[in-house]
Design a protein around this motif. Structure first.
Motif, PDB file in Angstrom:
ATOM      1  N   HIS A 117      33.186 -12.695  -1.920  1.00 32.36           N
ATOM      2  CA  HIS A 117      34.301 -12.105  -1.187  1.00 32.36           C
ATOM      3  C   HIS A 117      34.311 -10.589  -1.346  1.00 32.36           C
ATOM      4  O   HIS A 117      33.581 -10.035  -2.170  1.00 32.36           O
ATOM      5  N   GLY A 118      35.163  -9.930  -0.562  1.00 32.33           N
ATOM      6  CA  GLY A 118      35.362  -8.498  -0.721  1.00 32.33           C
ATOM      7  C   GLY A 118      34.974  -7.687   0.503  1.00 32.33           C
ATOM      8  O   GLY A 118      34.286  -8.163   1.416  1.00 32.33           O
ATOM      9  N   GLN A 119      35.416  -6.438   0.484  1.00 32.79           N
ATOM     10  CA  GLN A 119      35.200  -5.540   1.613  1.00 32.79           C
ATOM     11  C   GLN A 119      33.720  -5.276   1.861  1.00 32.79           C
ATOM     12  O   GLN A 119      33.267  -5.214   3.002  1.00 32.79           O
ATOM     13  N   LYS A 120      32.968  -5.145   0.781  1.00 29.31           N
ATOM     14  CA  LYS A 120      31.543  -4.832   0.928  1.00 29.31           C
ATOM     15  C   LYS A 120      30.792  -5.963   1.634  1.00 29.31           C
ATOM     16  O   LYS A 120      29.929  -5.707   2.496  1.00 29.31           O
ATOM     17  N   VAL A 121      31.098  -7.186   1.298  1.00 35.14           N
ATOM     18  CA  VAL A 121      30.450  -8.325   1.939  1.00 35.14           C
ATOM     19  C   VAL A 121      30.833  -8.388   3.415  1.00 35.14           C
ATOM     20  O   VAL A 121      29.976  -8.591   4.289  1.00 35.14           O
ATOM     21  N   GLN A 122      32.125  -8.215   3.689  1.00 31.67           N
ATOM     22  CA  GLN A 122      32.582  -8.272   5.072  1.00 31.67           C
ATOM     23  C   GLN A 122      31.916  -7.183   5.912  1.00 31.67           C
ATOM     24  O   GLN A 122      31.459  -7.429   7.033  1.00 31.67           O
ATOM     25  N   THR A 123      31.819  -5.978   5.360  1.00 32.58           N
ATOM     26  CA  THR A 123      31.216  -4.863   6.081  1.00 32.58           C
ATOM     27  C   THR A 123      29.725  -5.085   6.310  1.00 32.58           C
ATOM     28  O   THR A 123      29.200  -4.853   7.410  1.00 32.58           O
ATOM     29  N   VAL A 169      41.838 -20.134  -8.293  1.00 35.22           N
ATOM     30  CA  VAL A 169      42.283 -18.736  -8.313  1.00 35.22           C
ATOM     31  C   VAL A 169      43.758 -18.645  -7.923  1.00 35.22           C
ATOM     32  O   VAL A 169      44.538 -17.906  -8.539  1.00 35.22           O
ATOM     33  N   ARG A 170      44.149 -19.369  -6.894  1.00 31.66           N
ATOM     34  CA  ARG A 170      45.557 -19.347  -6.466  1.00 31.66           C
ATOM     35  C   ARG A 170      46.469 -19.871  -7.564  1.00 31.66           C
ATOM     36  O   ARG A 170      47.575 -19.355  -7.777  1.00 31.66           O
ATOM     37  N   HIS A 171      46.007 -20.888  -8.278  1.00 31.32           N
ATOM     38  CA  HIS A 171      46.812 -21.416  -9.374  1.00 31.32           C
ATOM     39  C   HIS A 171      46.998 -20.356 -10.461  1.00 31.32           C
ATOM     40  O   HIS A 171      48.126 -20.161 -10.961  1.00 31.32           O
ATOM     41  N   LEU A 172      45.908 -19.673 -10.826  1.00 35.70           N
ATOM     42  CA  LEU A 172      46.011 -18.633 -11.840  1.00 35.70           C
ATOM     43  C   LEU A 172      46.957 -17.524 -11.378  1.00 35.70           C
ATOM     44  O   LEU A 172      47.769 -17.015 -12.159  1.00 35.70           O
ATOM     45  N   HIS A 285      47.939 -10.417   2.412  1.00 35.37           N
ATOM     46  CA  HIS A 285      47.180  -9.855   1.293  1.00 35.37           C
ATOM     47  C   HIS A 285      46.037 -10.788   0.906  1.00 35.37           C
ATOM     48  O   HIS A 285      46.200 -12.014   0.903  1.00 35.37           O
ATOM     49  N   VAL A 286      44.881 -10.190   0.573  1.00 31.41           N
ATOM     50  CA  VAL A 286      43.817 -10.939  -0.091  1.00 31.41           C
ATOM     51  C   VAL A 286      43.659 -10.370  -1.496  1.00 31.41           C
ATOM     52  O   VAL A 286      43.928  -9.190  -1.741  1.00 31.41           O
ATOM     53  N   MET A 287      43.232 -11.223  -2.407  1.00 32.59           N
ATOM     54  CA  MET A 287      43.161 -10.816  -3.804  1.00 32.59           C
ATOM     55  C   MET A 287      42.025  -9.830  -4.049  1.00 32.59           C
ATOM     56  O   MET A 287      40.958  -9.919  -3.433  1.00 32.59           O
ATOM     57  N   ASP A 292      39.494 -12.687  -8.421  1.00 25.11           N
ATOM     58  CA  ASP A 292      38.833 -13.833  -7.809  1.00 25.11           C
ATOM     59  C   ASP A 292      37.548 -14.170  -8.569  1.00 25.11           C
ATOM     60  O   ASP A 292      37.340 -15.304  -9.031  1.00 25.11           O
ATOM     61  N   ALA A 293      36.689 -13.165  -8.746  1.00 27.41           N
ATOM     62  CA  ALA A 293      35.368 -13.408  -9.339  1.00 27.41           C
ATOM     63  C   ALA A 293      35.458 -13.872 -10.785  1.00 27.41           C
ATOM     64  O   ALA A 293      34.777 -14.821 -11.191  1.00 27.41           O
ATOM     65  N   LEU A 294      36.272 -13.228 -11.593  1.00 29.93           N
ATOM     66  CA  LEU A 294      36.327 -13.553 -13.025  1.00 29.93           C
ATOM     67  C   LEU A 294      36.827 -14.971 -13.278  1.00 29.93           C
ATOM     68  O   LEU A 294      36.433 -15.607 -14.261  1.00 29.93           O
ATOM     69  N   THR A 295      37.648 -15.468 -12.366  1.00 24.17           N
ATOM     70  CA  THR A 295      38.193 -16.814 -12.547  1.00 24.17           C
ATOM     71  C   THR A 295      37.122 -17.886 -12.470  1.00 24.17           C
ATOM     72  O   THR A 295      37.331 -19.027 -12.896  1.00 24.17           O
ATOM     73  N   ASN A 296      35.933 -17.545 -11.954  1.00 22.65           N
ATOM     74  CA  ASN A 296      34.879 -18.553 -11.845  1.00 22.65           C
ATOM     75  C   ASN A 296      34.537 -19.180 -13.183  1.00 22.65           C
ATOM     76  O   ASN A 296      34.095 -20.328 -13.247  1.00 22.65           O
ATOM     77  N   TYR A 297      34.713 -18.413 -14.276  1.00 24.50           N
ATOM     78  CA  TYR A 297      34.337 -18.930 -15.594  1.00 24.50           C
ATOM     79  C   TYR A 297      35.162 -20.145 -15.993  1.00 24.50           C
ATOM     80  O   TYR A 297      34.698 -20.965 -16.793  1.00 24.50           O
TER      81      TYR A 297
END
Length: 587
Positions: A117-123, A169-172, A285-287, A292-297
């Motif tokens: 996710h993120g602006q860089k990926v979208q761009t 992520v939404r739960h956290l 809003h998007v997180m 988002d990324a750190l929650t993967n752990y």
């Protein structure tokens, strides 16, 4: 006096002092046709149950008891481009550590994946005229293919576009909000799209981020904030109570200094793009990509399911996060603060490694010196690539790559020393002992006992290094053991004993085969395919290659057992002419 099987087993367990031999080896080359022998083969490992009472384990440390289930993670890799040497380096380090732990009968959960996710990926996707998810599918696939190519044996590959992760992520987020750690405000300031990171004015160097990335001014926009400032003292207290939480020490000092400099509340949502996890109850809003990324752990462990017996209950807190030094702040400051706010346990240790340069220059696309790990494997083979990257520099420091350095190291340590030693031993056995381990051998001399004692102590010595993530020192012990064996074979000269004392020749060859068994078993975490080729040639049963088999009497080299005809294991590479000329000029 000749020894039968029972007498041999007794001698092999007799105490003996470790050899303090000079580390000199007679280097002779051996050629093979190509590195194709070292292409990846799939080696399946067994997963030991975490409750196994007789498990070997690894040496305990202040941050790991040496026996508990062990979650080890890479960062999830950002999918704006194809993988490079940095991604390969982190993944290889984790794989070596995970394999060593598994062979020590630890219950391991090795996690890696992609951050999508993120602006860089979208761009980037828009630039290529692709849908963001289709773009992520393509690039994420290249990361999974790299893992296969490098013989990396992870337990789980996670993608942040997977629905279960987004729900986690939404739960956290809701937990953090319910605990009063999130509020709505507005943000303006410097932001690096490449780093997906906010920077204070004081952090900029010549108008750029500390990483060299371009920054842009974000005009005032609504944003949710995490109350990071509330956790400054709690973080400092944690660092002080747990001095091994961040490693190496130089990185720990950097983090402590950053936090002591004052923490500001962190903007954790954006409204100017929509490729990300939407904020619960506020889809404008998007997180922020890092929450988002750190929650993967923990999402990979089934969070929010924390019930007894769940993966989260078994493996969290994570034993080890391995990251590059450029993303240490997110892991050592933001992530523990998020967990504190959610009343969740913190990981036990975060290890930040350095960067690679090439021929003394920083790696960049503009310089055209990007190191493609796929090309490394195609040129040198899988295990030589793994060996060089894990042994060339102190793990945690920066390293410099050049083809000349790789060729010299692979030729010296693998082809000349390890590969040639194996070839010499097994050729002598095959030709002079009817293709089998001698049926009878003589008593061990002091020199025999010393070499065997050094081999028997190898697991303990390498285990201490692995437990502290000193991967380079683990490799140093292995190289040293091979040096000792080379010195022993040169001094004992079994090719001379063949004529003067055939019985002594058999004993010497037996000792060398037993040492080589230890070496090959303990080299498996680093060079799984090559090590198993050597074990195959020694005819060591496939179910007797775990660390628990090193000292079992029935698993030692058996008298009379047939061996396979020896073949060269490691290729020898030609040093480029230009490099040879340069070395001549220096001399």
């Amino acid at each position: 006096m000749r020894l039968n099987g029972k007498m041999l087993l007794a001698l092999l367990t007799a105490p003996a002092a470790r050899a303090f031999t000079a580390h000199t080896a007679k280097r002779s080359s051996v050629s093979v046709a190509s590195p194709s022998l070292l292409r990846r083969t799939t080696l399946h490992h067994s997963r030991p149950p975490s409750s196994l009472p007789s498990a070997l384990g690894t040496p305990s440390t202040p941050f790991d008891d040496g026996r508990s289930p062990y979650q080890i993670t890479t960062p999830i890799y950002y999918v704006n481009d194809k993988p490079h040497i940095g991604h390969a380096y982190t993944s290889l380090a984790c794989d070596v550590l995970a394999r060593y732990m598994r062979l020590s009968q630890r219950d391991v959960y090795f996690l890696t994946g992609t951050d999508e996710h993120g602006q860089k990926v979208q761009t980037t996707a828009a630039t290529k005229g692709m849908d963001p998810l289709a773009f992520c599918d393509e690039v994420s696939r290249s990361f999974r293919e790299l893992l296969t190519l490098l013989d990396i044996d992870n337990d789980r590959f996670i993608r942040t576009t997977e629905e279960f992760h987004k729900e986690s992520v939404r739960h956290l987020w809701n937990v953090l909000k319910d605990n009063g750690a999130i509020y709505l405000g507005s943000y303006e300031g410097w932001y690096s799209v490449r780093d997906e990171c906010y920077y204070n004015e004081s952090e900029l160097i010549d108008g750029k981020a500390p990483t060299g990335a371009e920054v842009t001014w974000v005009k005032k926009e609504d944003s949710y904030f995490f109350k990071l400032s509330d956790y400054q003292q709690r973080l400092l207290d944690h660092y002080e109570r747990h001095p091994d939480f961040i490693a190496p020490d130089s990185r720990r000092n950097e983090v402590v200094a950053f936090v002591k400099g004052g923490l500001k509340d962190l903007s954790i949502s954006r409204t100017t793009f929509d490729w990300g996890v939407s904020v619960p109850d506020d889809e404008d809003h998007v997180m922020y990509v890092w929450i988002d990324a750190l929650t993967n752990y923990i999402s990979a462990l089934g969070y929010p399911n924390t019930e007894k017996g769940s993966k989260f209950d078994t493996y969290w807190p994570a034993a080890l996060h391995v990251v590059g030094k450029d993303i240490l702040r997110f892991h050592a400051v933001y992530w523990p603060a998020f967990l504190m706010a959610a009343n969740l346990p913190l990981p036990k240790r975060i290890f930040a490694h350095g960067w690679w340069t090439k021929d003394g220059e920083k790696i960049s696309k503009s310089l055209g010196n990007v190191i493609d790990p796929v090309e490394l494997v195609e040129t040198y083979g899988v295990d030589p690539t793994r060996f060089f990257l894990m042994s060339e520099v102190t793990f945690g420091n920066d390293g410099d790559f050049s083809d000349e350095k790789m060729i010299y190291k692979v030729n010296a340590n693998l082809s000349n020393e390890l590969g040639n030693l194996n070839q010499r031993i097994l050729t002598l056995v095959f030709k002079n002992c009817d293709g089998a381990v001698p049926v009878e051998i003589g008593e061990f001399t002091k020199e025999d006992e010393e070499l065997l004692a050094t081999a028997r102590s190898l697991r303990e010595r390498t285990g201490k290094e692995i437990a502290s993530q000193s991967i380079h020192k683990y490799v140093d012990h292995m190289i040293s053991m091979v040096w000792d064996a080379n010195k022993y074979i040169d001094v004992q000269a079994p090719w001379v004993l063949k004529k003067t004392d055939p019985e002594r020749m058999k004993t010497v060859l037996y000792v060398l085969m037993e040492v080589m068994r230890h070496v090959a078993i303990l080299y498996q975490p680093l060079m799984p395919t090559s090590s198993n080729v050597i074990l195959d040639q020694l005819n060591v049963p496939k179910d007797e290659r775990g660390f628990e088999h090193l000292e079992k009497e029935e698993c030692k080299i058996q008298l009379g057992r047939e061996i396979s005809k020896p073949k060269a294991v490691f290729p020898r590479f030609e040093v480029p002419t230009a490099a040879v000329s340069a070395e001549t000029v220096k001399a």
